[in-house]
Design an enzyme around this catalytic site. Structure first.
Site, PDB file in Angstrom:
ATOM      1  N   ARG A  26     -45.959 -31.714 -26.532  1.00 55.09           N
ATOM      2  CA  ARG A  26     -46.287 -30.626 -27.458  1.00 55.09           C
ATOM      3  C   ARG A  26     -47.682 -30.085 -27.151  1.00 55.09           C
ATOM      4  O   ARG A  26     -48.516 -30.782 -26.586  1.00 55.09           O
ATOM      5  CB  ARG A  26     -46.261 -31.128 -28.916  1.00 55.09           C
ATOM      6  CG  ARG A  26     -44.885 -31.528 -29.438  1.00 55.09           C
ATOM      7  CD  ARG A  26     -43.939 -30.326 -29.588  1.00 55.09           C
ATOM      8  NE  ARG A  26     -42.624 -30.719 -30.099  1.00 55.09           N
ATOM      9  CZ  ARG A  26     -41.580 -31.018 -29.331  1.00 55.09           C
ATOM     10  NH1 ARG A  26     -41.675 -30.962 -28.026  1.00 55.09           N
ATOM     11  NH2 ARG A  26     -40.416 -31.348 -29.875  1.00 55.09           N
ATOM     12  N   TRP A  76     -41.225 -41.629 -35.350  1.00 54.88           N
ATOM     13  CA  TRP A  76     -39.858 -41.242 -34.970  1.00 54.88           C
ATOM     14  C   TRP A  76     -39.762 -40.986 -33.469  1.00 54.88           C
ATOM     15  O   TRP A  76     -40.641 -40.356 -32.886  1.00 54.88           O
ATOM     16  CB  TRP A  76     -39.449 -39.959 -35.712  1.00 54.88           C
ATOM     17  CG  TRP A  76     -39.086 -40.203 -37.144  1.00 54.88           C
ATOM     18  CD1 TRP A  76     -39.418 -41.302 -37.885  1.00 54.88           C
ATOM     19  CD2 TRP A  76     -38.332 -39.346 -37.995  1.00 54.88           C
ATOM     20  NE1 TRP A  76     -38.914 -41.170 -39.150  1.00 54.88           N
ATOM     21  CE2 TRP A  76     -38.236 -39.977 -39.245  1.00 54.88           C
ATOM     22  CE3 TRP A  76     -37.716 -38.101 -37.821  1.00 54.88           C
ATOM     23  CZ2 TRP A  76     -37.568 -39.419 -40.325  1.00 54.88           C
ATOM     24  CZ3 TRP A  76     -37.046 -37.531 -38.891  1.00 54.88           C
ATOM     25  CH2 TRP A  76     -36.980 -38.192 -40.133  1.00 54.88           C
ATOM     26  N   GLY A  81     -56.056 -17.067 -47.452  1.00 58.95           N
ATOM     27  CA  GLY A  81     -55.782 -18.443 -46.996  1.00 58.95           C
ATOM     28  C   GLY A  81     -57.069 -19.148 -46.618  1.00 58.95           C
ATOM     29  O   GLY A  81     -57.064 -20.119 -45.846  1.00 58.95           O
ATOM     30  N   GLY A  82     -58.179 -18.677 -47.172  1.00 60.25           N
ATOM     31  CA  GLY A  82     -59.505 -19.174 -46.788  1.00 60.25           C
ATOM     32  C   GLY A  82     -59.796 -20.597 -47.235  1.00 60.25           C
ATOM     33  O   GLY A  82     -60.768 -21.202 -46.775  1.00 60.25           O
ATOM     34  N   TYR A 123     -38.818 -19.344 -43.286  1.00 60.83           N
ATOM     35  CA  TYR A 123     -40.226 -19.127 -42.900  1.00 60.83           C
ATOM     36  C   TYR A 123     -40.317 -18.234 -41.666  1.00 60.83           C
ATOM     37  O   TYR A 123     -41.102 -17.294 -41.613  1.00 60.83           O
ATOM     38  CB  TYR A 123     -40.832 -20.508 -42.631  1.00 60.83           C
ATOM     39  CG  TYR A 123     -42.208 -20.546 -42.045  1.00 60.83           C
ATOM     40  CD1 TYR A 123     -43.341 -20.452 -42.858  1.00 60.83           C
ATOM     41  CD2 TYR A 123     -42.406 -20.729 -40.666  1.00 60.83           C
ATOM     42  CE1 TYR A 123     -44.621 -20.530 -42.316  1.00 60.83           C
ATOM     43  CE2 TYR A 123     -43.675 -20.807 -40.125  1.00 60.83           C
ATOM     44  CZ  TYR A 123     -44.780 -20.704 -40.946  1.00 60.83           C
ATOM     45  OH  TYR A 123     -46.043 -20.782 -40.405  1.00 60.83           O
ATOM     46  N   LYS A 166     -41.978 -14.532 -41.292  1.00 60.68           N
ATOM     47  CA  LYS A 166     -43.091 -14.304 -40.355  1.00 60.68           C
ATOM     48  C   LYS A 166     -42.750 -13.175 -39.375  1.00 60.68           C
ATOM     49  O   LYS A 166     -43.590 -12.359 -39.024  1.00 60.68           O
ATOM     50  CB  LYS A 166     -43.391 -15.585 -39.571  1.00 60.68           C
ATOM     51  CG  LYS A 166     -44.168 -16.626 -40.359  1.00 60.68           C
ATOM     52  CD  LYS A 166     -45.638 -16.239 -40.473  1.00 60.68           C
ATOM     53  CE  LYS A 166     -46.480 -17.349 -41.044  1.00 60.68           C
ATOM     54  NZ  LYS A 166     -47.853 -16.913 -41.331  1.00 60.68           N
ATOM     55  N   GLY A 210     -58.152 -21.619 -42.599  1.00 54.10           N
ATOM     56  CA  GLY A 210     -59.111 -20.737 -43.273  1.00 54.10           C
ATOM     57  C   GLY A 210     -60.472 -21.393 -43.438  1.00 54.10           C
ATOM     58  O   GLY A 210     -61.519 -20.753 -43.221  1.00 54.10           O
TER      59      GLY A 210
END
Ligand code: NAP
Length: 310
Positions: A202, A195, A7-8, A130, A134, A13
């Site tokens: 968060r 929205w 994922g570099g 997902y 994971k 990454g």
């Protein structure tokens, strides 16, 4: 150490390019080796012969992608993770650090999110496939530890932002979408629409901080259980919008569409376990991280992912 970073080429990454390290980091993307293909994964390990792996590669997306393609998100991530971990184990690679995400925690956890809750109940339906893939990455790492006595560990970041992110409005994350909407509003004179009310809180962590935290864990963490590594500072979405408005010098109106859903009011996580083993770790101030990210975005627009494919 020669460290393979899968994922570099992605958002996280690519931030490893800025890491100050004496190790030899080899960043690979899907064009180098498609990790869905087991033969190519074997070839990658043969070519690179790593001492350790930081496994970031994943099929990543926003709520829409995760909903519309829930099965693809499950099978692709299961396949990528199984191929990487199994091949690393067969090659007797001693250490593999894999990435989970706070969005794999159960739908109804006790807050703040603590590591021992990760498998307690079903994940939120918005990222069902997902999240289970994971979680299996954690299960797979633990089973390899037990059966093969290899030091395979997992880390859990919260929302990450930074350069090279995906700025697609339907399939990206919160911060890249806010940056793009405000920047394009400035260009077109049409106010951006966000929205909800902007009030939900968060946590956001700059990609360079996650890269530094991962390098630390690779060298210093040997535990079986996952470890939360994100900054726990909470910001209202409206506060983040204000910061980006200031950085991009946008002077027009903003529309908050309160008829649209905005999710839970807050989802705090605990990074106590991480800070206990790394008490001097300092997270980048969000204003500075946003300045770096916006500056990169403006410099590269429209040749950024999700706006125009390179
Ligand atoms: N972004 C967040 O807010 C966030 C939050 C928590 C956890 N995470 C985790 O952090 C990690 C990195 O995420 P990111 O945001 O940096 O994602 P990203 O920018 O979308 O990068 C994903 C990376 O995975 C690679 N990849 C995808 N499919 C592949 C395949 N079949 N074969 C080989 N490589 C493949 C991509 O390669 P190409 O670009 O060459 O296709 C890219 O380098 C992921 O494990 C993600 O789950 C991210």
């Amino acid at each position: 150490m020669r460290i393979l970073v899968t994922g570099g080429t992605g958002m996280l990454g690519s931030s490893f390019k800025n890491i100050d390290t004496t190790h030899d980091l080899i960043l690979v993307g899907s064009r180098d080796f498609n990790l869905l293909n087991k033969h190519l994964v074997k070839k990658m390990f043969n070519c690179i012969n790593p001492d350790a792996v930081i496994h970031l590669a994943a099929k990543v997306g926003g709520v829409k992608g995760n909903t519309d393609y829930v099965s693809d998100f499950f099978t692709d991530n299961i396949m990528i993770n199984t191929n990487v971990l199994e091949t690393a184990q067969n090659a007797n690679v001693k250490k593999v650090l894999s990435l989970l995400s706070t969005c794999v925690y159960p739908e109804e956890p006790l807050y703040p999110l603590t590591e021992e809750q990760i498998h307690n109940g079903k994940p939120h339906p918005s990222n069902f496939g997902y999240a289970y893939a994971k979680r299996m990455l954690d299960v797979h790492s633990r089973t390899i530890r037990k059966q093969h006595n290899l030091n395979y560990i997992t880390a859990v970041p919260n929302n990450i932002y930074g350069q090279n992110d995906n700025f697609d409005l339907e399939n990206g994350h919160v911060i890249p979408s806010l940056i793009r909407k405000i920047y394009e509003a400035k260009k077109t004179g049409v106010p951006p629409v966000f929205w909800g009310s902007g009030k939900p809180l968060r946590e956001f962590t700059y990609s360079h901080d996650i890269a530094r935290a991962l390098m630390f864990l690779l060298e210093n963490y040997h535990g079986e259980t996952p470890i939360n590594i994100g900054s726990t500072a909470e910001y209202a979405i409206s506060e983040v919008v204000e910061l980006i408005v200031e950085i991009l010098d946008y002077r027009g109106d903003i529309i908050w569409d309160t008829s649209m859903p905005e999710g839970q009011f807050k989802k705090p996580s605990s990074n106590n376990k991480f800070l206990k083993i790394n008490p001097s770790f300092v997270y980048t101030n969000i204003n500075n991280g946003l300045k770096e990210t916006c500056s990169w975005f403006v410099k590269n627009y429209p040749n950024v992912r999700g706006v125009k494919i390179k």
